[in-house]
Design a protein around this motif. Structure first.
Motif, PDB file in Angstrom:
ATOM      1  N   THR A  14       0.825  -1.206   0.000  1.00 42.95           N
ATOM      2  CA  THR A  14       0.000   0.000   0.000  1.00 42.95           C
ATOM      3  C   THR A  14       0.859   1.257   0.000  1.00 42.95           C
ATOM      4  N   GLY A  15       2.171   1.114   0.191  1.00 41.64           N
ATOM      5  CA  GLY A  15       3.078   2.251   0.108  1.00 41.64           C
ATOM      6  C   GLY A  15       3.348   2.637  -1.330  1.00 41.64           C
ATOM      7  N   VAL A  51      -0.904  -7.911   1.555  1.00 41.79           N
ATOM      8  CA  VAL A  51      -0.895  -7.918   3.017  1.00 41.79           C
ATOM      9  C   VAL A  51      -0.489  -6.544   3.530  1.00 41.79           C
ATOM     10  N   GLY A  52      -1.136  -6.121   4.595  1.00 47.15           N
ATOM     11  CA  GLY A  52      -0.805  -4.836   5.202  1.00 47.15           C
ATOM     12  C   GLY A  52      -1.623  -4.619   6.448  1.00 47.15           C
ATOM     13  N   ARG A  53      -1.585  -3.395   6.948  1.00 46.54           N
ATOM     14  CA  ARG A  53      -2.290  -3.084   8.199  1.00 46.54           C
ATOM     15  C   ARG A  53      -3.608  -2.358   7.980  1.00 46.54           C
ATOM     16  N   LYS A  57      -7.393   0.245   2.503  1.00 48.50           N
ATOM     17  CA  LYS A  57      -6.443   0.421   1.410  1.00 48.50           C
ATOM     18  C   LYS A  57      -6.229  -0.894   0.663  1.00 48.50           C
ATOM     19  N   LEU A  58      -6.124  -1.981   1.407  1.00 42.62           N
ATOM     20  CA  LEU A  58      -5.900  -3.281   0.778  1.00 42.62           C
ATOM     21  C   LEU A  58      -7.076  -3.676  -0.114  1.00 42.62           C
ATOM     22  N   GLU A  63      -9.338  -4.518  -5.438  1.00 43.14           N
ATOM     23  CA  GLU A  63     -10.440  -4.325  -6.383  1.00 43.14           C
ATOM     24  C   GLU A  63      -9.982  -3.586  -7.632  1.00 43.14           C
ATOM     25  N   THR A  64      -9.147  -2.580  -7.458  1.00 40.73           N
ATOM     26  CA  THR A  64      -8.667  -1.791  -8.595  1.00 40.73           C
ATOM     27  C   THR A  64      -7.897  -2.641  -9.596  1.00 40.73           C
TER      28      THR A  64
END
Length: 387
Positions: A14-15, A51-53, A57-58, A63-64
């Motif tokens: 997500t960064g 994977v993330g926090r 955002k995930l 989906e995008t």
């Protein structure tokens, strides 16, 4: 003629770098092209789980880009035997613990650099991966830039004669965040969060120099915090505790002198954000992200210092373009494809965690050189797989 899926746990996507270069321009691009052709007619298709926090955002990212799987639970992901590879693009301070867990779970490792915050941890991770029998690789994207691939071609041709020096200029103005949004995350400017341009960029310059010119044997580095205060993503002012500029000189094993200026507080007056000038006895080259120009000794104009008259020479007109002579793919994607084939076919892949440890070592010595205001030798790493 079968499709072989390979599961990839992608942590930290997500960064900015994880989203743009590793997800969109690498894994999604590989999936869009139908996968990677394998000998015998099969196709290797990445099957990522994001994977993330941040759940929102995930989900939005998945989906995008038409990705079915995402999770906020790394432990559950590591427990899935269908996912063979663990990729890490988190902030540096979070990387080591996640890599240890992935290695314990028997996953092949591919990660961004720096691979750790100190060289002892970096070597520990490499040795853990070796003992676990998993394959491991580190992103070294600058080697796959079109400009540097052309420069490598020039080097291999013997064009330079004896190479004397390398001069690197890298950087751009990162807005402070008050009147325009910053192009880099705020943690980059916080030492306590693993930020700083020395930690970031000396890892890059290590593998560029090592792979193109020769091993770095000593370093002198001066850092600076040119912009002492910035505004973060929430609009709050904060004090910068990590360097935003580095001025480093390197001595290489073959006598070449290299100097790199790296700055997030410089306005660009050059063709590209990164330029390398290489000077040799028989010729010189200037390489950027995409272009490379050369000047041979027979095309070198006779320059004479005389500030009392207008300069009669248009210096840049005496340089020639190095042609593409082929198509260049995105550098991150190209290295991803090499690593995936390394995992599946056991093809060579030299940019492993030991190579990543060398970058951490040089960054660590750069910080020490700055603190002690002196030259430092760069010893061979104990346990590293030197060529």
């Amino acid at each position: 003629m079968a499709i072989r899926k390979i599961g990839i746990i992608m942590n930290g996507v997500t960064g900015r770098m994880g989203t743009n270069q590793h997800l969109m321009r690498s894994i999604v691009a590989i999936r869009s092209q139908g996968g990677i052709p394998l000998p015998g007619g099969d196709t290797l298709l990445p099957d990522p789980i994001l994977v993330g926090r941040d759940e929102h955002k995930l989900r939005a990212l998945a989906e995008t880009h038409d990705i079915e799987r995402w999770s906020t639970n790394l432990a559950e992901c590591l427990a899935n035997p269908e996912d063979e590879i663990y990729f890490d693009a988190q902030t540096t301070t979070r990387r080591a613990d996640a890599l240890r867990a992935a290695i314990r779970a028997g996953k092949h490792i591919y990660c961004e650099k720096p691979i750790a915050t100190d060289v002892s941890t970096a070597l520990e991770l490499a040795e853990l991966a070796d003992h676990a029998g998993v394959k491991h690789g580190v992103v070294q994207d600058k080697l796959f830039l079109p400009g540097l691939l052309k420069l490598k071609r020039v080097i291999d041709s013997g064009f330079f004669g004896r190479i004397l020096s390398v001069r690197g200029e890298f950087g751009y103005w990162v807005f402070e965040g008050d009147w325009q949004t910053a192009q880099r995350p705020s943690w980059n400017y916080k030492k306590e969060d693993g930020g700083g341009i020395i930690v970031d960029m000396l890892c890059h310059w290590q593998y560029v120099l090592d792979n193109l010119f020769g091993r770095v044997t000593s370093v002198s580095c001066l850092g600076a915090i040119h912009i002492p205060e910035r505004v973060d993503e929430q609009g709050q002012k904060y004090t910068c505790t990590a360097d935003d500029a580095a001025y480093a000189t390197f001595q290489l094993e073959n006598g070449i002198i290299a100097h790199f200026n790296s700055s997030w507080a410089v306005r660009v007056y050059r063709d590209e954000l990164l330029t390398l000038q290489v000077d040799g006895t028989h010729g010189s080259a200037s390489a950027g992200l995409r272009e490379c120009k050369v000047q041979s000794r027979v095309n070198t104009p006779r320059a004479v210092w005389n500030p009392d008259v207008p300069n009669p020479i248009r210096f840049q007109e005496n340089w020639m373009d190095v042609p593409d002579n082929g198509a260049f793919d995105n550098g991150f994607k190209a290295q991803w494809e090499l690593f995936l084939k390394h995992v599946v076919l056991d093809t060579p892949f030299r940019w492993n965690l030991y190579e990543g440890a060398k970058g951490v070592q040089l960054a660590e010595l750069g910080l020490q050189s700055w603190a002690e205001r002196r030259w430092l030798d760069v010893p061979l790493l104990t346990g590293s797989k030197e060529d």
